[in-house]
Scaffold this motif. Structure first.
Motif, PDB file in Angstrom:
ATOM      1  N   GLY A  84      23.002  -2.877  -8.423  1.00 10.79           N
ATOM      2  CA  GLY A  84      23.064  -4.036  -9.303  1.00 10.79           C
ATOM      3  C   GLY A  84      22.506  -3.738 -10.678  1.00 10.79           C
ATOM      4  O   GLY A  84      23.045  -4.193 -11.694  1.00 10.79           O
ATOM      5  N   ARG A  85      21.443  -2.957 -10.740  1.00 10.84           N
ATOM      6  CA  ARG A  85      20.859  -2.582 -12.029  1.00 10.84           C
ATOM      7  C   ARG A  85      21.848  -1.775 -12.873  1.00 10.84           C
ATOM      8  O   ARG A  85      21.811  -1.827 -14.099  1.00 10.84           O
ATOM      9  CB  ARG A  85      19.594  -1.749 -11.817  1.00 10.84           C
ATOM     10  CG  ARG A  85      18.378  -2.527 -11.347  1.00 10.84           C
ATOM     11  CD  ARG A  85      17.192  -1.584 -11.185  1.00 10.84           C
ATOM     12  NE  ARG A  85      16.862  -0.959 -12.458  1.00 10.84           N
ATOM     13  CZ  ARG A  85      16.028  -1.473 -13.362  1.00 10.84           C
ATOM     14  NH1 ARG A  85      15.448  -2.634 -13.122  1.00 10.84           N
ATOM     15  NH2 ARG A  85      15.788  -0.845 -14.490  1.00 10.84           N
ATOM     16  N   VAL A  87      25.260  -1.962 -12.431  1.00  7.68           N
ATOM     17  CA  VAL A  87      26.601  -2.527 -12.218  1.00  7.68           C
ATOM     18  C   VAL A  87      27.581  -1.419 -11.829  1.00  7.68           C
ATOM     19  O   VAL A  87      28.658  -1.268 -12.402  1.00  7.68           O
ATOM     20  CB  VAL A  87      27.127  -3.358 -13.417  1.00  7.68           C
ATOM     21  CG1 VAL A  87      26.454  -4.695 -13.498  1.00  7.68           C
ATOM     22  CG2 VAL A  87      27.014  -2.610 -14.740  1.00  7.68           C
ATOM     23  N   ASP A 188      35.016  -9.842 -13.072  1.00  4.20           N
ATOM     24  CA  ASP A 188      34.139  -8.689 -12.919  1.00  4.20           C
ATOM     25  C   ASP A 188      35.003  -7.440 -12.806  1.00  4.20           C
ATOM     26  O   ASP A 188      35.571  -7.156 -11.757  1.00  4.20           O
ATOM     27  CB  ASP A 188      33.263  -8.864 -11.676  1.00  4.20           C
ATOM     28  CG  ASP A 188      32.334  -7.680 -11.443  1.00  4.20           C
ATOM     29  OD1 ASP A 188      32.247  -6.798 -12.322  1.00  4.20           O
ATOM     30  OD2 ASP A 188      31.708  -7.633 -10.376  1.00  4.20           O
ATOM     31  N   GLN A 228      21.964  -9.107  -6.946  1.00  4.37           N
ATOM     32  CA  GLN A 228      21.687 -10.050  -8.025  1.00  4.37           C
ATOM     33  C   GLN A 228      20.277  -9.861  -8.573  1.00  4.37           C
ATOM     34  O   GLN A 228      20.043 -10.020  -9.769  1.00  4.37           O
ATOM     35  CB  GLN A 228      21.902 -11.478  -7.520  1.00  4.37           C
ATOM     36  CG  GLN A 228      23.365 -11.782  -7.227  1.00  4.37           C
ATOM     37  CD  GLN A 228      23.555 -13.021  -6.363  1.00  4.37           C
ATOM     38  OE1 GLN A 228      22.959 -13.130  -5.297  1.00  4.37           O
ATOM     39  NE2 GLN A 228      24.388 -13.947  -6.814  1.00  4.37           N
ATOM     40  N   LEU A 231      20.367  -6.844 -10.888  1.00  3.55           N
ATOM     41  CA  LEU A 231      21.026  -7.246 -12.134  1.00  3.55           C
ATOM     42  C   LEU A 231      20.074  -8.051 -13.016  1.00  3.55           C
ATOM     43  O   LEU A 231      19.930  -7.774 -14.218  1.00  3.55           O
ATOM     44  CB  LEU A 231      22.264  -8.061 -11.780  1.00  3.55           C
ATOM     45  CG  LEU A 231      23.200  -8.543 -12.878  1.00  3.55           C
ATOM     46  CD1 LEU A 231      24.584  -8.779 -12.282  1.00  3.55           C
ATOM     47  CD2 LEU A 231      22.711  -9.834 -13.534  1.00  3.55           C
ATOM     48  N   TRP A 234      17.221  -5.874 -14.450  1.00  4.62           N
ATOM     49  CA  TRP A 234      17.641  -5.013 -15.556  1.00  4.62           C
ATOM     50  C   TRP A 234      17.800  -5.810 -16.840  1.00  4.62           C
ATOM     51  O   TRP A 234      17.334  -5.392 -17.913  1.00  4.62           O
ATOM     52  CB  TRP A 234      18.957  -4.313 -15.234  1.00  4.62           C
ATOM     53  CG  TRP A 234      19.357  -3.344 -16.316  1.00  4.62           C
ATOM     54  CD1 TRP A 234      19.062  -2.017 -16.396  1.00  4.62           C
ATOM     55  CD2 TRP A 234      20.127  -3.653 -17.497  1.00  4.62           C
ATOM     56  NE1 TRP A 234      19.587  -1.472 -17.541  1.00  4.62           N
ATOM     57  CE2 TRP A 234      20.255  -2.453 -18.239  1.00  4.62           C
ATOM     58  CE3 TRP A 234      20.713  -4.815 -17.997  1.00  4.62           C
ATOM     59  CZ2 TRP A 234      20.936  -2.393 -19.453  1.00  4.62           C
ATOM     60  CZ3 TRP A 234      21.393  -4.756 -19.214  1.00  4.62           C
ATOM     61  CH2 TRP A 234      21.507  -3.559 -19.926  1.00  4.62           C
ATOM     62  N   THR A 235      18.465  -6.963 -16.766  1.00  5.34           N
ATOM     63  CA  THR A 235      18.700  -7.736 -17.981  1.00  5.34           C
ATOM     64  C   THR A 235      17.394  -8.239 -18.576  1.00  5.34           C
ATOM     65  O   THR A 235      17.222  -8.228 -19.803  1.00  5.34           O
ATOM     66  CB  THR A 235      19.642  -8.921 -17.710  1.00  5.34           C
ATOM     67  OG1 THR A 235      19.155  -9.682 -16.591  1.00  5.34           O
ATOM     68  CG2 THR A 235      21.049  -8.444 -17.403  1.00  5.34           C
ATOM     69  N   ALA A 309      21.319 -13.031 -17.299  1.00  5.47           N
ATOM     70  CA  ALA A 309      22.362 -12.360 -18.084  1.00  5.47           C
ATOM     71  C   ALA A 309      22.700 -13.147 -19.343  1.00  5.47           C
ATOM     72  O   ALA A 309      22.932 -12.557 -20.414  1.00  5.47           O
ATOM     73  CB  ALA A 309      23.609 -12.166 -17.226  1.00  5.47           C
ATOM     74  N   TYR A 330      27.078  -7.186 -17.141  1.00  7.58           N
ATOM     75  CA  TYR A 330      26.112  -7.870 -16.290  1.00  7.58           C
ATOM     76  C   TYR A 330      26.404  -9.362 -16.203  1.00  7.58           C
ATOM     77  O   TYR A 330      26.271  -9.964 -15.128  1.00  7.58           O
ATOM     78  CB  TYR A 330      24.695  -7.628 -16.822  1.00  7.58           C
ATOM     79  CG  TYR A 330      24.253  -6.196 -16.641  1.00  7.58           C
ATOM     80  CD1 TYR A 330      23.512  -5.818 -15.530  1.00  7.58           C
ATOM     81  CD2 TYR A 330      24.598  -5.218 -17.561  1.00  7.58           C
ATOM     82  CE1 TYR A 330      23.113  -4.495 -15.348  1.00  7.58           C
ATOM     83  CE2 TYR A 330      24.217  -3.897 -17.382  1.00  7.58           C
ATOM     84  CZ  TYR A 330      23.480  -3.547 -16.269  1.00  7.58           C
ATOM     85  OH  TYR A 330      23.108  -2.234 -16.075  1.00  7.58           O
ATOM     86  N   ARG A 333      29.462  -9.702 -13.928  1.00  2.00           N
ATOM     87  CA  ARG A 333      29.082  -9.483 -12.526  1.00  2.00           C
ATOM     88  C   ARG A 333      28.286 -10.679 -12.003  1.00  2.00           C
ATOM     89  O   ARG A 333      28.506 -11.137 -10.875  1.00  2.00           O
ATOM     90  CB  ARG A 333      28.277  -8.192 -12.397  1.00  2.00           C
ATOM     91  CG  ARG A 333      27.656  -7.936 -11.021  1.00  2.00           C
ATOM     92  CD  ARG A 333      28.679  -7.658  -9.929  1.00  2.00           C
ATOM     93  NE  ARG A 333      29.341  -6.378 -10.094  1.00  2.00           N
ATOM     94  CZ  ARG A 333      28.880  -5.212  -9.607  1.00  2.00           C
ATOM     95  NH1 ARG A 333      27.747  -5.183  -8.936  1.00  2.00           N
ATOM     96  NH2 ARG A 333      29.578  -4.100  -9.782  1.00  2.00           N
ATOM     97  N   ALA A 334      27.358 -11.188 -12.810  1.00  2.00           N
ATOM     98  CA  ALA A 334      26.559 -12.329 -12.373  1.00  2.00           C
ATOM     99  C   ALA A 334      27.426 -13.554 -12.117  1.00  2.00           C
ATOM    100  O   ALA A 334      27.239 -14.273 -11.127  1.00  2.00           O
ATOM    101  CB  ALA A 334      25.484 -12.654 -13.418  1.00  2.00           C
TER     102      ALA A 334
END
Length: 360
Positions: A84-85, A87, A188, A228, A231, A234-235, A309, A330, A333-334
């Motif tokens: 997730g980090r 993607v 996505d 998630q 993700l 990371w954001t 995100a 991101y 994907r989210a």
């Protein structure tokens, strides 16, 4: 109830995280992922091969008797956090979790051995939007031959084997070459979906579809929360880093009080998401309160991941709106994850029923 200590990462899990992160850092950079989304082959099968065959991660959930690692959902959750980090455009969730769980329910030893080795990729032919316990469409079957169409199947384009529910209540394995796979435009771009149709395709009966699909989708929803989480983490981290560097009025933008409050509130939400995701993974591993834990995790995960995100996009200013910056990957994907394996609302309704709390 699980204690907090039960949910902490073990040394082995942290070592696994480091190994996966190193691999993705070296071979799955943002520029490469963006470049792949502009082609007809968005999946990175080189990275998949390294994960599946090189590191043996495709078999984490598969018992050693079938050639797997005999690990569990907690370890798998750590892998999904790192995917997730980054993607990462690999079919890990769909093959190593969803299809694997369906095959485990059917005790399909030979098929599991192929997935564990990384030689085959499998996809469960149930729409990505389907929630655990929800009704799902099935194709017609007669004398072991399948006909009909199914829509919104994630990662079907790279699957070698499709696990297909049929109208006789069975789950059938069908070679992807015996099906027509039509890619569809997906929000996505790193997890594309496709429609699949069968016109007299031979299938091998594996077992009952209903329990296999339910088990697969429950695990998918529970472990999706870890993706998630990765993700969102990371954001948030990237946004904090950027705001420390960007200056306005000769001072770092991150020093403004209003932004500090926004980021602090988001940090708390991500911390809470980590607890919910870890609890879901632990519950799936132990079988204790799994339905409740998965519903709680997914009721909370999607809004937090989307908000993280969106904040990253806005707080990066003009560069956040460019194609070259990865934040759009991101956000997409989210957004896609927010409807995958059931919306947050669907999981809240499921949770209300589980705890016997009627809706107003």
């Amino acid at each position: 109830m699980n204690s907090q200590r039960d949910l902490l990462y073990s040394e082995e899990e942290e070592a696994l995280r480091a190994a996966v992160r190193d691999l993705l850092t070296d071979h799955c950079d943002a520029a490469g992922v963006i470049a792949r989304t502009e082609t007809d082959t968005p999946h990175d099968l080189t990275v998949w091969k390294s994960l599946a065959e090189g590191m043996g991660l495709a078999g984490l959930l598969i018992p050693e008797e079938y050639g797997g690692q005999g690990a569990g959902h907690r370890e798998t959750a750590v892998v999904l956090e790192e995917l997730g980090r980054a993607v990462a455009p690999v079919p890990y969730l769909t093959s190593a979790v969803v299809a694997t769980e369906a095959l485990l329910e059917c005790a399909a030893g030979p098929a599991l051995a192929e997935l564990a080795s990384g030689r085959r990729i499998a996809a469960l032919a149930v729409g990505l939007h389907t929630a655990p316990g929800a009704a799902f469409p099935a194709v017609r079957v007669e004398n072991g031959v399948l006909s009909g169409s199914l829509t919104g199947i994630a990662d079907a384009a790279v699957a070698d084997v499709l696990l297909v529910p049929a109208d006789d209540g069975g789950l059938y394995a069908v070679r992807a070459t015996d099906a027509a796979v039509t890619p569809r435009t997906s929000l996505d771009l790193t997890r594309p979906v496709a429609d699949v149709s069968f016109d007299g395709a031979p299938g091998e009966l594996l077992g009952e579809a209903a329990p296999a699909v339910r088990r697969a989708l429950r695990a998918a929803a529970g472990l999706l929360a870890s993706e998630q989480l990765g993700l969102a983490d990371w954001t948030l981290t990237e946004t904090v880093r950027y705001l420390k560097e960007r200056k306005q009025f000769n001072r770092p933008v991150g020093g403004f009080q209003a932004l500090k409050h926004r980021l602090a509130a988001l940090w708390l939400e991500v911390v809470h998401l980590r607890a919910a995701a870890r609890n879901a993974a632990d519950a799936l591993a132990t079988g204790r309160d799994a339905d409740v834990s998965v519903a709680v995790a997914q009721a909370y995960a999607a809004p937090v991941a989307v908000r993280a995100a969106e904040e990253a996009l806005q707080l990066h200013g003009g560069i956040g709106m460019t194609w070259e910056h990865p934040v759009h990957l991101y956000l997409k994907r989210a957004k896609a994850d927010s409807i995958a394996y059931g919306t947050a609302g669907a999981h809240r309704m499921a949770l209300a029923a589980l705890v016997e709390l009627p809706a107003p």
